[in-house]
Design an enzyme around this catalytic site. Structure first.
Site, PDB file in Angstrom:
ATOM      1  N   HIS B   6       0.833  -1.206   0.000  1.00 34.28           N
ATOM      2  CA  HIS B   6       0.000   0.000   0.000  1.00 34.28           C
ATOM      3  C   HIS B   6       0.866   1.255   0.000  1.00 34.28           C
ATOM      4  O   HIS B   6       1.201   1.802   1.046  1.00 34.28           O
ATOM      5  CB  HIS B   6      -0.920  -0.037   1.235  1.00 34.28           C
ATOM      6  N   ARG B  69      -1.825   8.779  -6.035  1.00 29.76           N
ATOM      7  CA  ARG B  69      -2.240   9.337  -4.748  1.00 29.76           C
ATOM      8  C   ARG B  69      -3.744   9.139  -4.561  1.00 29.76           C
ATOM      9  O   ARG B  69      -4.535   9.521  -5.425  1.00 29.76           O
ATOM     10  CB  ARG B  69      -1.881  10.831  -4.715  1.00 29.76           C
ATOM     11  N   HIS B 176     -10.576   1.587  -1.569  1.00 37.50           N
ATOM     12  CA  HIS B 176      -9.932   2.806  -1.053  1.00 37.50           C
ATOM     13  C   HIS B 176     -10.694   4.023  -1.544  1.00 37.50           C
ATOM     14  O   HIS B 176     -10.718   4.306  -2.735  1.00 37.50           O
ATOM     15  CB  HIS B 176      -8.473   2.864  -1.512  1.00 37.50           C
ATOM     16  N   TYR B 192     -11.440   7.852   5.200  1.00 37.42           N
ATOM     17  CA  TYR B 192     -10.697   6.638   4.843  1.00 37.42           C
ATOM     18  C   TYR B 192     -11.155   5.454   5.705  1.00 37.42           C
ATOM     19  O   TYR B 192     -11.509   4.390   5.194  1.00 37.42           O
ATOM     20  CB  TYR B 192      -9.190   6.839   5.050  1.00 37.42           C
ATOM     21  N   GLU B 282       1.597   2.551   3.773  1.00 30.00           N
ATOM     22  CA  GLU B 282       1.084   3.773   3.125  1.00 30.00           C
ATOM     23  C   GLU B 282       2.040   4.941   3.295  1.00 30.00           C
ATOM     24  O   GLU B 282       1.605   6.091   3.372  1.00 30.00           O
ATOM     25  CB  GLU B 282      -0.336   4.131   3.620  1.00 30.00           C
ATOM     26  N   ARG B 288       2.716  11.678   8.865  1.00 33.54           N
ATOM     27  CA  ARG B 288       4.122  11.807   8.468  1.00 33.54           C
ATOM     28  C   ARG B 288       5.063  12.054   9.625  1.00 33.54           C
ATOM     29  O   ARG B 288       6.269  12.094   9.467  1.00 33.54           O
ATOM     30  CB  ARG B 288       4.265  12.917   7.428  1.00 33.54           C
TER      31      ARG B 288
END
Lengths: 340, 340
Positions: B6, B69, B176, B192, B282, B288
């Site tokens: 992913h 993306r 997704h 999500y 992912e 992040r």
């Protein structure tokens, strides 16, 4: 004392939901609703004695914080007028249950919400339920459109009149959607959990806790997806420069224990501080069967908590202490109703 | 070998997403889109070498199953024509990445979906991506309306043309969603996870696995809320007389490991059979930052799996074996791309 903070009157006498059907049919036909049906005290006694009270006794719990059937709220049906009449009928019935079984049930109000109608119109019903019925909380539906999500998110000032009342009365709200009328979202298999997850995220990213520092929300069904993704939420809060997630939400947000297997309960107790977990089962509710892996009902959540590696003091918080803290009027109400 | 199933091209050269903005603006103005921008191989190399490839090396993973993306798919924007042109541009770029870094990236297609447009129109792009680009899977958006859920649920025959192609080519679909344009649903904080949960429930309650016995779906983000509520789903399947949940879904549904803390990974591995778990991170994606509790990136999911109490053989399944099984064309593609 074991307090189940999440119970709905799913076993109400048949004519109650029967009238709701007639009310909505009449509304569609542009006619006034028929008169409300007669429901006797004996019918209520029977529905409870053979329902939630029986299960309380079997499972060894003492008190249920009790509200109208969640899927039955149906805020997407009819309009503001039908919602008002229906909420009024439902809350009155909860009040009668609590009056007949004052040791075992304390009320929480359903609100007369309607999609795209300001929640200001819920204030009179909150006033009545707190002042006349002695209810200790409300169920707030973040999606009165029933799976179409057409109202603003919970961080919007749209919801502030309800929040101001919650603070004024020292009552929490459980964020609880009703039935889904969107075929993509099964009511108990998707919409409930997704409502929990979306509601949490809406509050987390909002200014609600800055504007109402003492407000309290319960996210039911173990918090939807949130505790399982606690790392994701910690990271999202951090990336969005909101600060530490625990600082952002844990003074104001609490999770119930409606998670129907031991591994889920273990995760909840591992990830969420014990002060933020409230015992709940939502019996008799969404999942009614017996788990072949354990031989016990899926929703007999007390059994899972009994098995958690927590101290007796921590379990007492989950079973009783946290509910007394989060529902600010609960202890006084217990005292009052016990005296009856 | 460690296969991350992913990954999205979140670091693409700026002019790529820039053109998308121009395309949508032109569409709104009723004008044709400007010509597609020139993107050099060096620009692609740089975006990958300093992006996903760098992180692969830092974390000790080998291969990423790579797609456009997800939030950028934007199926709610424009119409079927703009979606086709955009999917084509995005998939071509993935193909170029995979051609430049054949050892490290294998492609998965974004589809040219649009809300309320039959997914039949995705077939030519699937054909091209499999036959010309050598892609091994697709991302299927169960809600092309971007948080309004206006298409039929995944169990509806509406989706069957795509399912037939998946079976024909032996390619799985990752369920997704893309970005949310509904203010109640933050894209990565609610939409999500809710898309995962709703998608699972739609498939669980459908006839899809009876009609396509060999079809395979990956539910990303650790399955949304599903593994945490595995007892609830077992109970719902039982109450609905669908049978044992494991029999109902586990031949066809798989979960990735995009869960960004150790307790969540522990739950996933405890509840879901090891044969149904595929390693994924992912990265570089939704979260992040560096977790102050561990000193490592939240999305460095390999570290969590390294810590799980599983045998080396079971970890090898999660890291490699299951991906080779679920992505039926993967092993041959690895061999082919490695030879280049």
């Amino acid at each position: 004392m074991i307090i189940d903070c999440h119970g709905h009157y799913t076993t109400s006498p048949r004519q109650h939901e029967g009238w709701r059907g007639e009310q909505i049919e009449a509304h569609k036909a542009g006619k006034p609703p028929p008169p409300r049906p007669r429901i006797t005290d004996d019918e209520i006694r029977e529905s409870i004695a053979n329902g939630q009270l029986k299960v309380q006794r079997e499972r060894g719990t003492d008190l249920t914080i009790f509200s109208p059937r969640a899927a039955g709220m149906g805020h997407h049906l009819g309009d503001a007028t039908t919602s008002e009449a229906w909420a009024s009928a439902c809350n009155e019935l909860i009040h009668r249950v609590c009056s007949l079984f004052p040791q075992n049930f304390i009320g929480v109000a359903m609100l007369p919400q309607s999609a795209r109608v300001s929640p200001k119109n819920c204030i009179p019903e909150i006033d009545r339920c707190v002042n006349e019925y002695g209810f200790v909380g409300i169920n707030l539906n973040p999606d009165p459109s029933g799976g179409h999500w057409q109202d603003p998110p919970l961080g919007d000032r749209y919801w502030y009149p309800v929040y101001a009342k919650m603070v004024e009365y020292d009552i929490p709200a459980m964020i609880h959607v009703s039935a889904s009328c969107n075929p993509t979202h099964h009511t108990t298999g998707a919409h409930y959990l997704n409502g929990d997850t979306a509601g949490f995220n809406q509050l987390m990213t909002s200014s609600v806790f800055k504007d109402f520092p003492s407000i309290r929300f319960i996210i039911p069904h173990g918090g939807g997806a949130v505790p399982y993704h606690w790392g994701r939420y910690r990271g999202l809060a951090q990336d969005a420069k909101l600060g530490l997630l625990s600082d952002v939400v844990l003074k104001n947000i609490f999770f119930d224990t409606c998670v129907y297997h031991l591994p889920g309960q273990e995760l909840l107790a591992k990830v969420i501080p014990v002060d933020n977990i409230l015992f709940a089962s939502e019996m008799i509710g969404a999942v009614r069967g017996i788990d072949p892996e354990t031989g016990h009902h899926y929703d007999d959540t007390k059994r899972y908590i009994d098995q958690l590696p927590l101290s007796a003091a921590d379990k007492a918080k989950i079973f009783e202490g946290n509910a007394r803290r989060v529902y600010g009027r609960l202890s006084a109400t217990i005292e009052k109703q016990s005296a009856r």
